[in-house]
Scaffold this motif. Structure first.
Motif, PDB file in Angstrom:
ATOM      1  N   VAL A   1       9.358  -3.606  10.994  1.00 29.07           N
ATOM      2  CA  VAL A   1       8.128  -3.993  11.739  1.00 29.07           C
ATOM      3  C   VAL A   1       8.382  -4.999  12.517  1.00 29.07           C
ATOM      4  O   VAL A   1       7.586  -5.240  13.534  1.00 29.07           O
ATOM      5  CB  VAL A   1       7.037  -3.935  10.445  1.00 29.07           C
ATOM      6  CG1 VAL A   1       5.781  -4.594  10.903  1.00 29.07           C
ATOM      7  CG2 VAL A   1       6.883  -2.795   9.409  1.00 29.07           C
TER       8      VAL A   1
ATOM      9  N   GLY B   1       2.123  -1.145  -1.011  1.00 28.96           N
ATOM     10  CA  GLY B   1       1.529   0.079  -1.512  1.00 28.96           C
ATOM     11  C   GLY B   1       2.772   0.979  -2.180  1.00 28.96           C
ATOM     12  O   GLY B   1       3.778   0.717  -1.920  1.00 28.96           O
ATOM     13  N   PRO B   2       2.307   2.004  -2.691  1.00 26.07           N
ATOM     14  CA  PRO B   2       3.632   2.899  -3.311  1.00 26.07           C
ATOM     15  C   PRO B   2       4.491   3.382  -2.205  1.00 26.07           C
ATOM     16  O   PRO B   2       5.707   3.567  -2.532  1.00 26.07           O
ATOM     17  CB  PRO B   2       2.751   4.172  -3.827  1.00 26.07           C
ATOM     18  CG  PRO B   2       1.251   4.041  -3.404  1.00 26.07           C
ATOM     19  CD  PRO B   2       0.927   2.622  -2.902  1.00 26.07           C
ATOM     20  N   THR B   3       4.020   3.719  -0.896  1.00 27.40           N
ATOM     21  CA  THR B   3       5.165   4.183   0.193  1.00 27.40           C
ATOM     22  C   THR B   3       6.016   3.128   0.323  1.00 27.40           C
ATOM     23  O   THR B   3       7.052   3.257   0.702  1.00 27.40           O
ATOM     24  CB  THR B   3       4.348   4.620   1.360  1.00 27.40           C
ATOM     25  OG1 THR B   3       2.792   5.163   0.923  1.00 27.40           O
ATOM     26  CG2 THR B   3       4.882   5.621   1.932  1.00 27.40           C
ATOM     27  N   HIS B   4       5.429   1.747   0.490  1.00 28.12           N
ATOM     28  CA  HIS B   4       6.560   0.815   0.634  1.00 28.12           C
ATOM     29  C   HIS B   4       7.501   0.569  -0.339  1.00 28.12           C
ATOM     30  O   HIS B   4       8.715   0.396  -0.258  1.00 28.12           O
ATOM     31  CB  HIS B   4       5.731  -0.637   0.863  1.00 28.12           C
ATOM     32  CG  HIS B   4       4.853  -0.673   2.062  1.00 28.12           C
ATOM     33  ND1 HIS B   4       3.266  -0.487   1.658  1.00 28.12           N
ATOM     34  CD2 HIS B   4       4.843  -0.958   3.179  1.00 28.12           C
ATOM     35  CE1 HIS B   4       2.955  -0.494   2.881  1.00 28.12           C
ATOM     36  NE2 HIS B   4       3.545  -0.994   3.715  1.00 28.12           N
TER      37      HIS B   4
ATOM     38  N   GLY C   1      15.439  -1.561   3.053  1.00 24.96           N
ATOM     39  CA  GLY C   1      14.194  -0.407   3.361  1.00 24.96           C
ATOM     40  C   GLY C   1      13.476  -0.654   4.652  1.00 24.96           C
ATOM     41  O   GLY C   1      12.791   0.438   4.916  1.00 24.96           O
ATOM     42  N   GLY C   2      13.569  -1.609   5.200  1.00 25.99           N
ATOM     43  CA  GLY C   2      13.144  -1.673   6.452  1.00 25.99           C
ATOM     44  C   GLY C   2      11.543  -2.072   6.628  1.00 25.99           C
ATOM     45  O   GLY C   2      11.105  -2.305   7.895  1.00 25.99           O
ATOM     46  N   THR C   3      10.970  -2.339   5.665  1.00 22.49           N
ATOM     47  CA  THR C   3       9.466  -2.400   5.509  1.00 22.49           C
ATOM     48  C   THR C   3       8.945  -3.723   6.161  1.00 22.49           C
ATOM     49  O   THR C   3       7.902  -3.814   6.554  1.00 22.49           O
ATOM     50  CB  THR C   3       8.824  -2.071   4.192  1.00 22.49           C
ATOM     51  OG1 THR C   3       9.525  -3.079   3.422  1.00 22.49           O
ATOM     52  CG2 THR C   3       8.988  -0.732   3.672  1.00 22.49           C
TER      53      THR C   3
ATOM     54  N   ALA D   1      -4.968  -3.007  -2.625  1.00 18.89           N
ATOM     55  CA  ALA D   1      -4.001  -1.984  -2.494  1.00 18.89           C
ATOM     56  C   ALA D   1      -2.920  -2.281  -1.878  1.00 18.89           C
ATOM     57  O   ALA D   1      -1.747  -1.628  -2.145  1.00 18.89           O
ATOM     58  CB  ALA D   1      -4.729  -0.764  -1.909  1.00 18.89           C
ATOM     59  N   ILE D   2      -2.714  -3.074  -0.997  1.00 29.33           N
ATOM     60  CA  ILE D   2      -1.554  -3.189  -0.144  1.00 29.33           C
ATOM     61  C   ILE D   2      -1.125  -4.693   0.368  1.00 29.33           C
ATOM     62  O   ILE D   2       0.017  -4.736   0.734  1.00 29.33           O
ATOM     63  CB  ILE D   2      -1.767  -2.310   1.215  1.00 29.33           C
ATOM     64  CG1 ILE D   2      -0.435  -1.712   1.850  1.00 29.33           C
ATOM     65  CG2 ILE D   2      -2.640  -2.888   2.173  1.00 29.33           C
ATOM     66  CD1 ILE D   2      -0.581  -0.768   2.669  1.00 29.33           C
TER      67      ILE D   2
ATOM     68  N   ARG E   1      -6.748  -7.066   0.696  1.00 31.47           N
ATOM     69  CA  ARG E   1      -6.904  -5.666   0.278  1.00 31.47           C
ATOM     70  C   ARG E   1      -5.857  -5.285  -0.819  1.00 31.47           C
ATOM     71  O   ARG E   1      -4.858  -5.356  -0.711  1.00 31.47           O
ATOM     72  CB  ARG E   1      -6.374  -4.781   1.687  1.00 31.47           C
ATOM     73  CG  ARG E   1      -6.523  -3.241   1.517  1.00 31.47           C
ATOM     74  CD  ARG E   1      -6.137  -2.687   2.935  1.00 31.47           C
ATOM     75  NE  ARG E   1      -5.599  -1.441   2.979  1.00 31.47           N
ATOM     76  CZ  ARG E   1      -4.679  -0.660   3.396  1.00 31.47           C
ATOM     77  NH1 ARG E   1      -4.317  -1.346   4.463  1.00 31.47           N
ATOM     78  NH2 ARG E   1      -4.478   0.504   3.100  1.00 31.47           N
TER      79      ARG E   1
ATOM     80  N   ALA F   1       8.515   2.724  -2.398  1.00 32.79           N
ATOM     81  CA  ALA F   1       9.494   3.775  -2.563  1.00 32.79           C
ATOM     82  C   ALA F   1      10.927   3.519  -1.596  1.00 32.79           C
ATOM     83  O   ALA F   1      11.844   4.070  -1.824  1.00 32.79           O
ATOM     84  CB  ALA F   1       8.991   5.266  -2.122  1.00 32.79           C
ATOM     85  N   ALA F   2      10.591   2.517  -0.689  1.00 31.59           N
ATOM     86  CA  ALA F   2      11.711   2.439   0.503  1.00 31.59           C
ATOM     87  C   ALA F   2      12.015   0.832   0.063  1.00 31.59           C
ATOM     88  O   ALA F   2      13.370   0.811   0.141  1.00 31.59           O
ATOM     89  CB  ALA F   2      11.134   2.409   1.874  1.00 31.59           C
TER      90      ALA F   2
ATOM     91  N   PRO G   1       7.382   9.508  -0.990  1.00 29.82           N
ATOM     92  CA  PRO G   1       6.632   9.247   0.349  1.00 29.82           C
ATOM     93  C   PRO G   1       7.239   8.146   1.062  1.00 29.82           C
ATOM     94  O   PRO G   1       7.789   7.019   0.443  1.00 29.82           O
ATOM     95  CB  PRO G   1       5.239   8.715  -0.408  1.00 29.82           C
ATOM     96  CG  PRO G   1       5.639   8.026  -1.750  1.00 29.82           C
ATOM     97  CD  PRO G   1       6.790   9.049  -2.417  1.00 29.82           C
TER      98      PRO G   1
ATOM     99  N   SER H   1       8.453   3.023   9.792  1.00 32.85           N
ATOM    100  CA  SER H   1       9.222   1.717   9.421  1.00 32.85           C
ATOM    101  C   SER H   1      10.425   2.336   8.913  1.00 32.85           C
ATOM    102  O   SER H   1      11.124   1.578   7.861  1.00 32.85           O
ATOM    103  CB  SER H   1       8.620   0.582   8.613  1.00 32.85           C
ATOM    104  OG  SER H   1       7.421   0.926   8.096  1.00 32.85           O
TER     105      SER H   1
ATOM    106  N   ALA I   1      -3.133   4.466  -2.421  1.00 31.00           N
ATOM    107  CA  ALA I   1      -3.451   3.226  -2.251  1.00 31.00           C
ATOM    108  C   ALA I   1      -2.947   2.693  -0.713  1.00 31.00           C
ATOM    109  O   ALA I   1      -3.566   1.844  -0.008  1.00 31.00           O
ATOM    110  CB  ALA I   1      -2.975   2.249  -3.105  1.00 31.00           C
TER     111      ALA I   1
END
Lengths: 319, 152
Positions: free
Chosen positions: A39, A100-103, A33-35, A227-228, A225, A105-106, B57, B62, B131
């Protein structure tokens, strides 16, 4: 324009091809996913010569029943893992607790398990680290956390590994010499600079979850935090109640040491979950969690909060 | 090293020669001139670079451009149709979900992903879906109200 190392990116369609490419290119890294990896690369943490992108490998993305066990492909995203009906609730909970949700997803299951260790002296830009004379994990010769240490104390902050450990899961690794299965706990060693035990060229392909009738499990974490963030400390527990006594008990912690660690609490088996048992567990956690100054939150809080979280979690599992 | 990237961006099929180490963010902003997608924290912490990839999303800061092979990418520029803002964009405008505007493209794309999956989300579901997106002006209340207005 942002600079990344000048790499060749391979996009194999099969696992065999991925393993072959890795063996053929020295200094290559697997990418999912690269997250985490991308980074880090943007901060100068790593100079791979090539990236082998596993997101195009179709057979890594499946969740299927194999007899009694559940096989989860390492390429399954955390978002899919969290909402799949066959995934045990504790694992879904841990997946939902990641970033978070965006992470989610990947980010993938395999990528989460194999994420790099973290430290407040390491996850910084090149110029920040340079002005601090670097550190033992990268380019330096001194650990900034434990000055006289000859090993790196960067901390493992993955959320999924402890949940898999209490669910007694195994990982299927595929490498140039074939496949092997290990317990998830055996994927790690307690050294911040090389915390993964995967052999050169090996890729994590599948996580195998056995059925656990009668067990209840859960995962909890605290973070800055909500959320994330990565966990300042996280704890997973699994409990099998046998009438009025504990019939089975497993616990694993994260965010405290250089590897996710199982807490051996065999002495709790056969006794009820009460204040005395909670004190025993707190003592075991105190011994196991060697929290150091690797996050911006001080170690005293993290040491205490893991004991509090563990107690609450077992209260819930016992009820 | 360069590769040929074939994908769909905002409904149009494209074929571009891109460096292997090019981020999706820079591909969109620098190569295609789609500067609506913002570069914020560079570490996946702020959500300003959120775009949609096959309706999900995704953080463009990244993600490598070459990972988008065969995928459907949508940016904030793709939402307006025939010169008219989408319902969600209109709601952000009318309900004051935008102040300085820097987080807005990411916020709207994250909310767009939610509304496609769940056209009538609860307040809690909206909060959970946003979030990963930071806003330093609004205090979030107006943003949540904007998404609610678009979903009503």
């Amino acid at each position: 324009m942002n600079l990344l190392p000048d790499v060749r990116v391979h996009r194999p369609a099969t696992l065999e091809e991925a393993v072959r490419l890795k063996a053929a290119s020295e200094g290559a890294r697997f990418l999912a996913g690269g997250t985490d990896l991308l980074v880090n690369l943007r901060r100068g943490l790593g100079e791979p010569t090539a990236l082998i992108d596993l997101t195009a490998v179709a057979d890594l993305g499946a969740i299927r029943r194999e007899g009694e066990a559940l096989w989860v492909g390492a390429g399954v995203t955390l978002a899919d893992l969290a909402r799949h009906p066959d995934v045990p609730p504790a694992l879904a909970e841990a997946a939902l607790a990641v970033a978070g949700p965006t992470h989610r997803a990947a980010a993938t299951l395999g990528g989460n398990l194999c994420q790099d260790t973290r430290c407040v002296f390491y996850n910084q830009s090149q110029w920040w680290r340079e002005s601090n004379s670097f550190c033992l994990k990268k380019e330096g010769d001194k650990c900034q956390v434990v000055a006289k240490s000859d090993r790196c104390y960067a901390t493992y902050h993955g959320d999924i590994a402890p949940a898999l450990m209490v669910l007694d899961a195994e990982a299927l690794l595929v490498g140039p010499d074939g496949a092997r299965r290990v317990k998830v706990a055996e994927l790690y060693r307690e050294t911040g600079a090389s915390h993964l035990t995967l052999a050169e060229g090996e890729v994590l392909a599948v996580v195998v979850l056995p059925p656990l009738p009668g067990w209840r499990a859960a995962y909890r974490k605290v973070r800055i935090r909500d959320a994330i963030d990565f966990p300042l400390a996280g704890v997973a527990g699994a409990l099998k109640r046998n009438g009025d006594v504990i019939g089975g008990f497993r616990m694993a912690i994260t965010g405290t040491n250089s590897a996710p660690l199982a807490v051996d609490a065999a002495e709790l088996i056969g006794r009820p979950w009460d204040a005395d048992a909670a004190a025993v567990l707190a003592q075991l956690l105190r011994k196991k969690a060697s929290v150091l100054r690797t996050t911006i939150v001080g170690p005293a809080y993290r040491r205490r909060v893991i004991q509090g979280m563990a107690r609450k979690l077992v209260d819930e599992l016992w009820a | 090293m360069k590769s040929i990237l074939t994908l769909t961006v905002n409904g149009r099929r494209r074929e571009d020669l891109v460096p292997d180490n090019l981020l999706l963010l820079d591909y969109l902003r620098e190569q295609l001139g789609l500067t609506g997608t913002k570069q914020g924290c560079d570490g996946g912490e702020c959500g300003a670079c959120t775009v949609l990839v096959d309706d999900q999303p995704r953080l463009a800061c990244s993600t490598l451009a070459v990972q988008m092979q065969g995928r459907r990418v949508e940016t904030i520029e793709g939402l307006a149709k025939g010169g008219r803002m989408s319902r969600l964009q209109q709601a952000f405008h009318e309900k004051l979900g935008t102040q300085c505007g820097f987080c807005t493209p990411g916020m709207i794309m994250a909310a767009e992903a939610l509304l496609r999956r769940n056209p009538h989300p609860s307040r809690e579901e909206i909060k959970a879906a946003l979030a990963g997106n930071l806003c330093r002006c609004t205090g979030y209340v107006k943003i949540i109200e904007s998404v609610e207005a678009a979903s009503g």
